[in-house]
Write an enzyme that holds these catalytic residues in place. Sequence first.
Site, PDB file in Angstrom:
ATOM      1  N   SER A  44      -2.337  -1.124  13.180  1.00 52.77           N
ATOM      2  CA  SER A  44      -1.352  -2.017  12.578  1.00 52.77           C
ATOM      3  C   SER A  44      -0.611  -2.831  13.625  1.00 52.77           C
ATOM      4  O   SER A  44      -0.440  -2.402  14.770  1.00 52.77           O
ATOM      5  CB  SER A  44      -0.348  -1.180  11.776  1.00 52.77           C
ATOM      6  N   GLN A  58      -4.951  -4.979  11.901  1.00 58.78           N
ATOM      7  CA  GLN A  58      -4.189  -5.482  10.762  1.00 58.78           C
ATOM      8  C   GLN A  58      -2.948  -6.200  11.263  1.00 58.78           C
ATOM      9  O   GLN A  58      -2.231  -5.688  12.111  1.00 58.78           O
ATOM     10  CB  GLN A  58      -3.797  -4.319   9.855  1.00 58.78           C
ATOM     11  N   TYR A  91       0.284  -9.393  10.236  1.00 57.61           N
ATOM     12  CA  TYR A  91       1.042 -10.125   9.228  1.00 57.61           C
ATOM     13  C   TYR A  91       1.135 -11.598   9.631  1.00 57.61           C
ATOM     14  O   TYR A  91       0.953 -11.947  10.793  1.00 57.61           O
ATOM     15  CB  TYR A  91       2.448  -9.541   9.076  1.00 57.61           C
ATOM     16  N   THR A 103      -2.744  -8.749   6.104  1.00 60.63           N
ATOM     17  CA  THR A 103      -2.067  -8.223   4.925  1.00 60.63           C
ATOM     18  C   THR A 103      -1.343  -9.358   4.220  1.00 60.63           C
ATOM     19  O   THR A 103      -0.524 -10.051   4.825  1.00 60.63           O
ATOM     20  CB  THR A 103      -1.078  -7.121   5.317  1.00 60.63           C
ATOM     21  N   LYS A 150      -6.121  -8.032   2.982  1.00 63.16           N
ATOM     22  CA  LYS A 150      -5.681  -6.771   2.378  1.00 63.16           C
ATOM     23  C   LYS A 150      -4.502  -7.040   1.449  1.00 63.16           C
ATOM     24  O   LYS A 150      -3.501  -7.626   1.862  1.00 63.16           O
ATOM     25  CB  LYS A 150      -5.259  -5.779   3.469  1.00 63.16           C
ATOM     26  N   HIS A 171      -0.554  -1.820  -1.752  1.00 65.93           N
ATOM     27  CA  HIS A 171       0.211  -1.319  -0.604  1.00 65.93           C
ATOM     28  C   HIS A 171       0.737   0.091  -0.867  1.00 65.93           C
ATOM     29  O   HIS A 171       1.852   0.445  -0.470  1.00 65.93           O
ATOM     30  CB  HIS A 171       1.362  -2.274  -0.274  1.00 65.93           C
ATOM     31  N   ASP A 209      -7.942   0.682  -1.662  1.00 66.80           N
ATOM     32  CA  ASP A 209      -7.146   1.823  -1.224  1.00 66.80           C
ATOM     33  C   ASP A 209      -6.061   2.075  -2.257  1.00 66.80           C
ATOM     34  O   ASP A 209      -5.881   1.308  -3.195  1.00 66.80           O
ATOM     35  CB  ASP A 209      -6.570   1.617   0.186  1.00 66.80           C
ATOM     36  N   GLY A 214      -3.916   5.858  -3.616  1.00 66.98           N
ATOM     37  CA  GLY A 214      -4.013   7.030  -4.473  1.00 66.98           C
ATOM     38  C   GLY A 214      -5.247   7.880  -4.294  1.00 66.98           C
ATOM     39  O   GLY A 214      -5.497   8.795  -5.093  1.00 66.98           O
ATOM     40  N   GLY A 232      -4.897   6.423   3.264  1.00 68.36           N
ATOM     41  CA  GLY A 232      -3.602   6.169   3.884  1.00 68.36           C
ATOM     42  C   GLY A 232      -2.795   7.436   3.996  1.00 68.36           C
ATOM     43  O   GLY A 232      -2.856   8.157   4.990  1.00 68.36           O
ATOM     44  N   ARG A 233      -2.052   7.765   2.938  1.00 67.49           N
ATOM     45  CA  ARG A 233      -1.242   8.983   2.978  1.00 67.49           C
ATOM     46  C   ARG A 233      -2.096  10.220   3.228  1.00 67.49           C
ATOM     47  O   ARG A 233      -1.631  11.184   3.832  1.00 67.49           O
ATOM     48  CB  ARG A 233      -0.464   9.141   1.666  1.00 67.49           C
TER      49      ARG A 233
END
Length: 381
Positions: free
Chosen positions: A109, A130, A132, A158, A254, A278, A309, A311, A332-333
């Site tokens: 990131s 990634q 911005y 993103t 993304k 996100h 992505d 969940g 992710g998480r």
Amino acid sequence: MRLNDCHNFHDFRRLARRRLPRPIFDYIDGGADDELTLRRNSESFARCDLVPNVLRGVSEVDLSTTVMGQKIDLPVYLSPTALQRLFHHWGERATAAAAERFGTMFGVSSLGTVSMAELSTRHSTPQVYQFYFHRDRGLNSAMMQAAKDSGINVMMLTVDSITGGNRERDLRSGFSIPFRLTPAGIAQFGLKPAWGLNYLLREKFSLPQLDAHIDMKGDALTIGRYFTEMLDPSMNWDDVARMVAEWGGPFCLKGIMSVEDARSAADIGCAGIVLSNHGGRQLDGSRTAFDQLDEIVQAVGDRMDIMIDGGVQRGTHVLKALALGAKAVGLGRAYLYALAAAGQPGVERMLAQMTAEITRDMRLMGVRNIRELIPQMLRFR
């Protein structure tokens, strides 16, 4: 509870909660507003059933795929996430090393805490950068050039974060970078002295992707102000088209969620898109990526690689996305909890379990490779 007691997503989450100060844990765990989208991301997979075939001869299972020209050994990759050395002092070094061991792609990131150049030098697996879109167009070009200089092949812009989401857990704790904690937030740090010692005594926290271009130290800029003051909400398709042409290689967006935007991404030459809300951290009430996947694959799946992505907690979630036409699925998480729980061994254990789940589930579905997963194997409730 120890790492060996972690057998699924929820176990890693529990161990991460034990290890992290509450404001740090809530930064990973929380979503925007009422966190409706955060919850629906996982619930969307439960509304879809798998229809297995049997007697297909599946002694050998091939999990490999190719995404935006990058060959990977697993159909899952580690999505770019910010501030990883807050969750464990190894941060992105642990994430990248685990990804390399399992032969999959990882993302770094703009708000990463280890430089993309260091990670690119150390690890041979595909790396995605990634970033911005900033008001300063020269800064955007400089960051892309830095990625080229680091040997990175794929850029990931993103596009769903032109302003920060309303994450009320962070507002209650006062979480920001640099820390501006409320009294209640400060008290939570006192309950996790091991985390505090690692933060104070190990390598100084920094944001190397941005430090070369922006003063992120001291009182100069918090993460919240970065989103509200430095990012450009006027970004449009012409701006992105110029960046795609300037990069000259695989370029990914993304945060795409509509068919119209997916077609626009294909029209300007993007190699791929990530369907994403996100992680429920931006627009609460947004549709889930899995629920949008089929219609977007039908519209542009023959023109670019589609990823999702949000969940993803189980191997069966991955199979459902692949059956609808996703080329790969971002975690992710799932890996951030594992990172917080135990550093590199935690991320490796999570990936080993995910690999075992996908392999077992493919055998039970009667498929030998991910190309054999097709929509006819799904039924929606």
